[in-house]
Design an enzyme around this catalytic site. Structure first.
Site, PDB file in Angstrom:
ATOM      1  N   HIS A  18      -8.950 -43.598  47.377  1.00 39.86           N
ATOM      2  CA  HIS A  18      -8.027 -44.106  46.344  1.00 39.86           C
ATOM      3  C   HIS A  18      -6.936 -43.112  45.919  1.00 39.86           C
ATOM      4  O   HIS A  18      -6.345 -43.274  44.847  1.00 39.86           O
ATOM      5  CB  HIS A  18      -8.822 -44.574  45.120  1.00 39.86           C
ATOM      6  CG  HIS A  18      -9.518 -43.466  44.347  1.00 39.86           C
ATOM      7  ND1 HIS A  18     -10.683 -43.677  43.655  1.00 39.86           N
ATOM      8  CD2 HIS A  18      -9.204 -42.163  44.148  1.00 39.86           C
ATOM      9  CE1 HIS A  18     -11.048 -42.548  43.063  1.00 39.86           C
ATOM     10  NE2 HIS A  18     -10.160 -41.610  43.350  1.00 39.86           N
ATOM     11  N   HIS A  38     -10.569 -42.474  35.782  1.00 40.86           N
ATOM     12  CA  HIS A  38     -10.303 -41.029  35.713  1.00 40.86           C
ATOM     13  C   HIS A  38      -9.820 -40.680  34.298  1.00 40.86           C
ATOM     14  O   HIS A  38      -8.661 -40.292  34.108  1.00 40.86           O
ATOM     15  CB  HIS A  38      -9.247 -40.625  36.736  1.00 40.86           C
ATOM     16  CG  HIS A  38      -9.619 -40.912  38.164  1.00 40.86           C
ATOM     17  ND1 HIS A  38      -9.598 -42.165  38.707  1.00 40.86           N
ATOM     18  CD2 HIS A  38     -10.014 -40.077  39.160  1.00 40.86           C
ATOM     19  CE1 HIS A  38      -9.961 -42.102  39.990  1.00 40.86           C
ATOM     20  NE2 HIS A  38     -10.225 -40.849  40.285  1.00 40.86           N
ATOM     21  N   HIS A  55     -13.190 -34.268  49.102  1.00 36.34           N
ATOM     22  CA  HIS A  55     -12.096 -33.570  48.409  1.00 36.34           C
ATOM     23  C   HIS A  55     -12.621 -32.812  47.205  1.00 36.34           C
ATOM     24  O   HIS A  55     -13.621 -33.180  46.608  1.00 36.34           O
ATOM     25  CB  HIS A  55     -10.925 -34.478  48.026  1.00 36.34           C
ATOM     26  CG  HIS A  55     -11.191 -35.621  47.061  1.00 36.34           C
ATOM     27  ND1 HIS A  55     -12.151 -36.591  47.250  1.00 36.34           N
ATOM     28  CD2 HIS A  55     -10.569 -35.968  45.908  1.00 36.34           C
ATOM     29  CE1 HIS A  55     -12.096 -37.479  46.265  1.00 36.34           C
ATOM     30  NE2 HIS A  55     -11.158 -37.111  45.428  1.00 36.34           N
ATOM     31  N   GLU A  98     -17.559 -39.053  44.592  1.00 31.04           N
ATOM     32  CA  GLU A  98     -17.064 -40.436  44.459  1.00 31.04           C
ATOM     33  C   GLU A  98     -17.689 -41.348  45.528  1.00 31.04           C
ATOM     34  O   GLU A  98     -17.767 -42.564  45.359  1.00 31.04           O
ATOM     35  CB  GLU A  98     -15.528 -40.487  44.583  1.00 31.04           C
ATOM     36  CG  GLU A  98     -14.809 -39.876  43.393  1.00 31.04           C
ATOM     37  CD  GLU A  98     -13.279 -39.885  43.520  1.00 31.04           C
ATOM     38  OE1 GLU A  98     -12.608 -39.689  42.496  1.00 31.04           O
ATOM     39  OE2 GLU A  98     -12.744 -40.063  44.639  1.00 31.04           O
TER      40      GLU A  98
HETATM   41  C1  DHB Z   1      -6.555 -36.706  44.293  1.00 33.10           C
HETATM   42  C2  DHB Z   1      -7.647 -37.447  44.680  1.00 33.10           C
HETATM   43  C3  DHB Z   1      -8.383 -38.190  43.743  1.00 33.10           C
HETATM   44  O1  DHB Z   1      -9.521 -38.895  44.042  1.00 33.10           O
HETATM   45  C4  DHB Z   1      -7.983 -38.211  42.428  1.00 33.10           C
HETATM   46  O2  DHB Z   1      -8.666 -38.997  41.579  1.00 33.10           O
HETATM   47  C5  DHB Z   1      -6.878 -37.461  42.018  1.00 33.10           C
HETATM   48  C6  DHB Z   1      -6.170 -36.710  42.957  1.00 33.10           C
HETATM   49  C7  DHB Z   1      -5.748 -35.926  45.286  1.00 33.10           C
HETATM   50  O3  DHB Z   1      -6.079 -35.945  46.482  1.00 33.10           O
HETATM   51  O4  DHB Z   1      -4.772 -35.326  44.909  1.00 33.10           O
HETATM   52 FE    FE Z   2     -10.489 -39.844  42.306  1.00 28.91          FE
END
Ligand code: DHB
Ligand code: FE
Length: 284
Positions: free
Chosen positions: A12, A59, A193, A240
């Site tokens: 996302h 978020h 991530h 996530e």
């Molecule tokens: C990023 C990824 C995310 O899941 C998020 O909630 C905010 C930022 C990113 O890759 O920058």
């Molecule tokens: Fe996220």
């Protein structure tokens, strides 16, 4: 009766929403990301559901440290797009399905899961970016959406096992709704991530692809993966991914049906700070 026809899984990344909204999707950086969803847009048009049950995480947009529901179901008639960072996205408002949402809340709570019932809620990139990836930039989203928010931001977060079991309960709830609705369940967020600390920027292709393999072929085994493995291997925000287990737990094979058909699989790194993963599984 209603039934779950398919499950969709996708990352996302908020920058994907910004790339679309600012007309940058044709740029060389973004082209390979959006190309992975060409099939999916066509597939969704040809396999249009009556309702999407969209599992995502907020978020700190609708919720904050003041109040953190572990599982929250959106029962409202509509939900307004909102966002941190780039601001509210210029996308259509999200139309809910209060009748089916209320039924699912009733059934799932009676199956001993504690859900928070949310009658007013704004939705952030966690929900709108998956819709954009799958639908493009329409005047209105193709069908009603039931937002289902999971806390994967503030510890303690739910285990993969609990998410998987919840998916099973959601399938039973959908199948006991007395209208012939085709329902898709989407699991979103991930893949690997980490946005902060010394390991910011972490991406783990091997972990992600093994996760996709196991999500398809052995979700029951995948449900046993402990939190620490996600955090160590996929980064702090990689957690996530437990949300994908909710969607997978709602598929027929988990309840002794046939194995799903893998209609589409896509993986690309990087997009912003994140690995982008995407799957479409059809119930047979
Ligand atoms: C990023 C990824 C995310 O899941 C998020 O909630 C905010 C930022 C990113 O890759 O920058
Ligand atoms: Fe996220």
């Amino acid at each position: 009766m209603a039934k779950i026809t398919a499950s969709v899984y996708t990352s996302h990344v908020p920058a994907i929403g910004a790339a679309l909204d600012l007309g940058k999707s044709g740029e060389p950086y973004w082209q390979p990301v959006f190309k992975g969803y060409d099939f999916s847009k066509q597939w969704l048009a040809e396999n249009k559901p009556d309702v999407i049950f969209l599992v995502y995480n907020d978020h700190a947009t609708a919720f904050s440290l003041e109040m953190i529901p572990t599982f929250a179901i959106g029962t409202a008639a509509e939900f307004t797009p909102a966002d941190e960072g780039w601001g509210p996205r210029p996308v259509p408002k999200v139309i809910g399905h209060p009748e089916l949402a209320a039924h699912i809340a009733q059934s799932v709570i009676q199956q001993d899961f504690d859900l928070t019932i949310v009658n007013k809620m704004d939705v952030d990139h966690g929900l709108t970016v998956p819709l954009s990836l799958m639908c493009g930039q329409p005047q209105a989203w193709p069908c009603p959406v039931i937002p289902f928010a999971v806390n994967v931001v503030q510890y303690p977060v739910p285990s993969g096992r609990r998410c998987f079991e919840l998916g099973k309960a959601i399938r039973k709830a959908v199948e006991s709704f007395d209208k012939p609705l085709k329902v898709q369940i989407w699991g979103t967020g991930g893949m690997s991530h980490q946005l902060q600390g010394p390991r910011a920027g972490l991406i783990n292709k091997e972990f992600d692809n093994a996760f996709l393999d196991q999500l398809i072929a052995d979700p029951e085994g995948l449900a046993s993966k402990p939190h620490i493995d996600y955090v160590r291997e996929a980064g702090s925000e990689g957690i996530e991914l437990v949300m994908w287990l909710i969607a997978r737990g709602a598929m027929s094979d988990v309840a002794c049906g046939p194995a799903p058909k893998v209609a589409h699989r896509f993986y690309h790194v990087p997009a912003s700070n994140t690995a982008v993963g995407h799957l479409i599984l059809e119930n047979k």
